[in-house]
Design a protein around this motif. Structure first.
Motif, PDB file in Angstrom:
ATOM      1  N   GLU A  21     -13.697  -8.935  -8.209  1.00  0.00           N
ATOM      2  CA  GLU A  21     -13.787 -10.214  -8.910  1.00  0.00           C
ATOM      3  C   GLU A  21     -14.874 -10.174  -9.977  1.00  0.00           C
ATOM      4  O   GLU A  21     -14.705 -10.712 -11.070  1.00  0.00           O
ATOM      5  N   GLN A  22     -15.984  -9.517  -9.666  1.00  0.00           N
ATOM      6  CA  GLN A  22     -17.058  -9.379 -10.647  1.00  0.00           C
ATOM      7  C   GLN A  22     -16.605  -8.537 -11.841  1.00  0.00           C
ATOM      8  O   GLN A  22     -17.070  -8.720 -12.958  1.00  0.00           O
ATOM      9  N   ALA A  23     -15.662  -7.614 -11.590  1.00  0.00           N
ATOM     10  CA  ALA A  23     -15.125  -6.776 -12.661  1.00  0.00           C
ATOM     11  C   ALA A  23     -14.074  -7.500 -13.484  1.00  0.00           C
ATOM     12  O   ALA A  23     -13.526  -6.926 -14.436  1.00  0.00           O
ATOM     13  N   GLY A  24     -13.754  -8.742 -13.124  1.00  0.00           N
ATOM     14  CA  GLY A  24     -12.851  -9.541 -13.940  1.00  0.00           C
ATOM     15  C   GLY A  24     -11.459  -9.725 -13.390  1.00  0.00           C
ATOM     16  O   GLY A  24     -10.581 -10.235 -14.092  1.00  0.00           O
ATOM     17  N   PHE A  25     -11.228  -9.342 -12.128  1.00  0.00           N
ATOM     18  CA  PHE A  25      -9.898  -9.467 -11.546  1.00  0.00           C
ATOM     19  C   PHE A  25      -9.796 -10.706 -10.660  1.00  0.00           C
ATOM     20  O   PHE A  25     -10.766 -11.100 -10.011  1.00  0.00           O
ATOM     21  N   VAL A  26      -8.618 -11.297 -10.614  1.00  0.00           N
ATOM     22  CA  VAL A  26      -8.275 -12.290  -9.604  1.00  0.00           C
ATOM     23  C   VAL A  26      -7.622 -11.519  -8.461  1.00  0.00           C
ATOM     24  O   VAL A  26      -6.631 -10.817  -8.679  1.00  0.00           O
ATOM     25  N   VAL A  27      -8.174 -11.627  -7.256  1.00  0.00           N
ATOM     26  CA  VAL A  27      -7.761 -10.769  -6.147  1.00  0.00           C
ATOM     27  C   VAL A  27      -7.009 -11.573  -5.097  1.00  0.00           C
ATOM     28  O   VAL A  27      -7.528 -12.545  -4.539  1.00  0.00           O
ATOM     29  N   ASP A  28      -5.776 -11.163  -4.806  1.00  0.00           N
ATOM     30  CA  ASP A  28      -5.011 -11.695  -3.686  1.00  0.00           C
ATOM     31  C   ASP A  28      -5.111 -10.675  -2.556  1.00  0.00           C
ATOM     32  O   ASP A  28      -4.539  -9.585  -2.657  1.00  0.00           O
ATOM     33  N   ALA A  29      -5.856 -11.004  -1.500  1.00  0.00           N
ATOM     34  CA  ALA A  29      -6.152 -10.042  -0.443  1.00  0.00           C
ATOM     35  C   ALA A  29      -5.304 -10.297   0.795  1.00  0.00           C
ATOM     36  O   ALA A  29      -5.112 -11.448   1.207  1.00  0.00           O
ATOM     37  N   PHE A  30      -4.812  -9.208   1.394  1.00  0.00           N
ATOM     38  CA  PHE A  30      -3.989  -9.284   2.596  1.00  0.00           C
ATOM     39  C   PHE A  30      -4.395  -8.186   3.568  1.00  0.00           C
ATOM     40  O   PHE A  30      -4.739  -7.078   3.156  1.00  0.00           O
ATOM     41  N   ALA A  31      -4.343  -8.510   4.858  1.00  0.00           N
ATOM     42  CA  ALA A  31      -4.627  -7.526   5.899  1.00  0.00           C
ATOM     43  C   ALA A  31      -3.364  -7.110   6.632  1.00  0.00           C
ATOM     44  O   ALA A  31      -3.408  -6.196   7.460  1.00  0.00           O
ATOM     45  N   ASP A  32      -2.250  -7.748   6.352  1.00  0.00           N
ATOM     46  CA  ASP A  32      -0.980  -7.482   7.030  1.00  0.00           C
ATOM     47  C   ASP A  32       0.024  -6.913   6.035  1.00  0.00           C
ATOM     48  O   ASP A  32       0.181  -7.430   4.922  1.00  0.00           O
ATOM     49  N   GLY A  33       0.721  -5.855   6.450  1.00  0.00           N
ATOM     50  CA  GLY A  33       1.648  -5.189   5.551  1.00  0.00           C
ATOM     51  C   GLY A  33       2.817  -6.046   5.116  1.00  0.00           C
ATOM     52  O   GLY A  33       3.205  -6.030   3.944  1.00  0.00           O
ATOM     53  N   HIS A  34       3.402  -6.815   6.024  1.00  0.00           N
ATOM     54  CA  HIS A  34       4.556  -7.660   5.669  1.00  0.00           C
ATOM     55  C   HIS A  34       4.164  -8.714   4.637  1.00  0.00           C
ATOM     56  O   HIS A  34       4.892  -8.954   3.669  1.00  0.00           O
ATOM     57  N   ALA A  35       3.007  -9.352   4.852  1.00  0.00           N
ATOM     58  CA  ALA A  35       2.559 -10.388   3.918  1.00  0.00           C
ATOM     59  C   ALA A  35       2.281  -9.799   2.538  1.00  0.00           C
ATOM     60  O   ALA A  35       2.628 -10.398   1.505  1.00  0.00           O
ATOM     61  N   ALA A  36       1.659  -8.620   2.509  1.00  0.00           N
ATOM     62  CA  ALA A  36       1.372  -7.971   1.231  1.00  0.00           C
ATOM     63  C   ALA A  36       2.660  -7.606   0.500  1.00  0.00           C
ATOM     64  O   ALA A  36       2.787  -7.813  -0.717  1.00  0.00           O
ATOM     65  N   GLU A  37       3.629  -7.071   1.230  1.00  0.00           N
ATOM     66  CA  GLU A  37       4.895  -6.670   0.617  1.00  0.00           C
ATOM     67  C   GLU A  37       5.626  -7.872   0.028  1.00  0.00           C
ATOM     68  O   GLU A  37       6.117  -7.825  -1.107  1.00  0.00           O
ATOM     69  N   GLU A  38       5.680  -8.966   0.758  1.00  0.00           N
ATOM     70  CA  GLU A  38       6.362 -10.169   0.280  1.00  0.00           C
ATOM     71  C   GLU A  38       5.672 -10.734  -0.955  1.00  0.00           C
ATOM     72  O   GLU A  38       6.335 -11.159  -1.912  1.00  0.00           O
ATOM     73  N   HIS A  39       4.347 -10.734  -0.948  1.00  0.00           N
ATOM     74  CA  HIS A  39       3.592 -11.262  -2.092  1.00  0.00           C
ATOM     75  C   HIS A  39       3.871 -10.426  -3.344  1.00  0.00           C
ATOM     76  O   HIS A  39       4.072 -10.971  -4.433  1.00  0.00           O
ATOM     77  N   GLY A  40       3.901  -9.108  -3.172  1.00  0.00           N
ATOM     78  CA  GLY A  40       4.136  -8.236  -4.316  1.00  0.00           C
ATOM     79  C   GLY A  40       5.537  -8.325  -4.882  1.00  0.00           C
ATOM     80  O   GLY A  40       5.769  -7.938  -6.030  1.00  0.00           O
ATOM     81  N   GLN A  41       6.470  -8.841  -4.106  1.00  0.00           N
ATOM     82  CA  GLN A  41       7.840  -8.979  -4.583  1.00  0.00           C
ATOM     83  C   GLN A  41       8.019 -10.160  -5.539  1.00  0.00           C
ATOM     84  O   GLN A  41       8.952 -10.163  -6.351  1.00  0.00           O
ATOM     85  N   VAL A  42       7.148 -11.149  -5.436  1.00  0.00           N
ATOM     86  CA  VAL A  42       7.385 -12.389  -6.178  1.00  0.00           C
ATOM     87  C   VAL A  42       6.292 -12.741  -7.189  1.00  0.00           C
ATOM     88  O   VAL A  42       6.540 -13.534  -8.098  1.00  0.00           O
ATOM     89  N   GLU A  43       5.097 -12.167  -7.051  1.00  0.00           N
ATOM     90  CA  GLU A  43       3.998 -12.564  -7.927  1.00  0.00           C
ATOM     91  C   GLU A  43       3.910 -11.683  -9.166  1.00  0.00           C
ATOM     92  O   GLU A  43       4.335 -10.524  -9.165  1.00  0.00           O
ATOM     93  N   ASP A  44       3.354 -12.250 -10.226  1.00  0.00           N
ATOM     94  CA  ASP A  44       3.135 -11.524 -11.477  1.00  0.00           C
ATOM     95  C   ASP A  44       1.807 -10.795 -11.360  1.00  0.00           C
ATOM     96  O   ASP A  44       0.746 -11.358 -11.616  1.00  0.00           O
ATOM     97  N   LEU A  45       1.854  -9.541 -10.970  1.00  0.00           N
ATOM     98  CA  LEU A  45       0.647  -8.745 -10.719  1.00  0.00           C
ATOM     99  C   LEU A  45       0.454  -7.695 -11.812  1.00  0.00           C
ATOM    100  O   LEU A  45       1.434  -7.163 -12.349  1.00  0.00           O
ATOM    101  N   GLN A  46      -0.807  -7.380 -12.104  1.00  0.00           N
ATOM    102  CA  GLN A  46      -1.112  -6.296 -13.032  1.00  0.00           C
ATOM    103  C   GLN A  46      -1.293  -4.967 -12.304  1.00  0.00           C
ATOM    104  O   GLN A  46      -1.164  -3.904 -12.903  1.00  0.00           O
ATOM    105  N   ALA A  47      -1.600  -5.029 -10.995  1.00  0.00           N
ATOM    106  CA  ALA A  47      -1.775  -3.807 -10.210  1.00  0.00           C
ATOM    107  C   ALA A  47      -1.906  -4.169  -8.739  1.00  0.00           C
ATOM    108  O   ALA A  47      -2.078  -5.345  -8.386  1.00  0.00           O
TER     109      ALA A  47
END
Length: 220
Positions: A21-47
């Protein structure tokens, strides 16, 4: 710039999120693989930064599902597995880079910026818009050659514009990349932040496009 961090090591995630965040990123953090996978399918992410040993759904499966569904944002893999065949499996799944634990946090930031720069077609570590320059590797803005002092939110806003020069960016899209997932498009928080950045620029680089949003463009 909005990124996804999928890491189930709580202590490591707690160290990485504020650094990113200090480096200028908005961070969506997940500890569970299913939740991370679902989020990455629908959100506009840069990386995305993905640990391979996630609970629920492992990192390789996450990346494979993203790539199968046409998700092309760069993925940086984190893992304690340093063997070559593990790295090869990550690349085969669609990863773009690989970092073995333990690692230096600054190296993570540098690699992430390099991945985003390449994915957006910017081979140079410096982005330019008129007298405004962003040194991507150093994470520093300068205006007319002098360093520009920015808060983390101001940096994220201006950084997003710099990666989309001459592109009209709407309120909701911009707000989601500057603030957290709870951004309210009807609030005036984004307008206040834009006002602060415009005053610091002291030059008409951010133009209002009526009814559509804003555009960063060099003065004629």
């Amino acid at each position: 710039m909005r990124i996804l961090l999928a890491e189930d090591d709580h202590d490591l995630a707690q160290r990485l999120q504020p650094l990113l965040e200090q480096a200028g990123f908005v961070v969506d953090a997940f500890a569970d693989g299913h939740a991370a996978e679902e989020h990455g399918q629908v959100e506009d992410l840069q990386a995305a930064i993905v640990d391979l040993g996630l609970p629920g759904l492992d990192g390789l499966s996450i990346i494979e599902r993203w790539r199968a569904n046409g998700r092309t944002f760069p993925v940086l893999v984190l893992t304690a597995r340093g063997r070559w065949h593990d790295k090869l499996a990550g690349f085969d799944a669609g990863a773009d880079d690989y970092l073995t634990k333990p690692f230096q946090p600054d190296e993570l930031v540098l690699r992430l910026r390099a991945l985003i720069r390449r994915s957006t077609g910017h081979a140079s570590p410096r982005l330019q818009c008129g007298p405004l320059q962003l040194d991507v590797n150093a994470g520093r803005f300068s205006l007319h050659g002098s360093e520009l002092a920015l808060s983390p939110q101001e940096f994220r806003l201006l950084g997003y514009f710099m990666h989309h020069v001459d592109t009209v960016i709407g309120r909701e899209r911009l707000g989601e990349h500057v603030f957290d997932s709870g951004f309210d498009p009807d609030s005036n928080a984004l307008d206040v932040l834009l006002g602060r950045v415009r005053r610091k620029l002291d030059i008409d680089l951010i133009q209002t496009v009526r009814g559509q949003g804003w555009r960063l463009t060099a003065p004629a």
